[in-house]
Design an enzyme around this catalytic site. Sequence first.
Site, PDB file in Angstrom:
ATOM      1  N   GLU A  41     -64.199  48.869   5.887  1.00  0.00           N
ATOM      2  CA  GLU A  41     -63.833  50.256   6.159  1.00  0.00           C
ATOM      3  C   GLU A  41     -64.907  50.939   7.010  1.00  0.00           C
ATOM      4  OE1 GLU A  41     -61.307  50.989   2.069  1.00  0.00           O
ATOM      5  OE2 GLU A  41     -63.226  52.007   2.299  1.00  0.00           O
ATOM      6  N   CYS A  50     -58.707  45.103   8.611  1.00  0.00           N
ATOM      7  CA  CYS A  50     -58.048  44.453   7.477  1.00  0.00           C
ATOM      8  C   CYS A  50     -58.616  43.055   7.264  1.00  0.00           C
ATOM      9  CB  CYS A  50     -56.551  44.341   7.725  1.00  0.00           C
ATOM     10  SG  CYS A  50     -55.674  45.906   7.835  1.00  0.00           S
ATOM     11  N   GLU A  52     -57.005  40.289   6.605  1.00  0.00           N
ATOM     12  CA  GLU A  52     -56.223  39.289   7.321  1.00  0.00           C
ATOM     13  C   GLU A  52     -56.637  39.228   8.786  1.00  0.00           C
ATOM     14  OE1 GLU A  52     -53.295  41.390   4.443  1.00  0.00           O
ATOM     15  OE2 GLU A  52     -55.165  41.842   5.488  1.00  0.00           O
TER      16      GLU A  52
END
Length: 129
Positions: A41, A50, A52
């Site tokens: 973040e 993210c 992924e």
Amino acid sequence: MTLLDEARAVRENAHAPYSGFRVGAAVRGGSGRVYRGCNVENAAYPEGVCAETAAIAAMVAAGETELAEIAVIADGAAPVSPCGGCRQRMAEFAGPELRVVMGTTRGSSTAVTLGELLPMTFGSHRSRA
């Protein structure tokens, strides 16, 4: 170690001081090699990454462009599915048959195909989904 175990291990490295929602992901490239990523973040929301996406980026940085399988894990009552952007990133490197395993830190998991998660993929010259 399973792909979900790899995702569980890297989840511990997530940088989630704003949401507290740590996510880990692991992908298996076409070579069989495993690449891991976690969410990162940033105070300048939405500039985070993210899990992924981080795992796919690690695969590409290592020179692979074929995604064979992916696993993602987070803490929750039910498995959390990849966001739309991550689904599209998966479609860039795999077809609709890609196995997507989603798990929780509490032990439950489910597996679906990318075609089930993203039935009408936005295509490019590279997309195979």
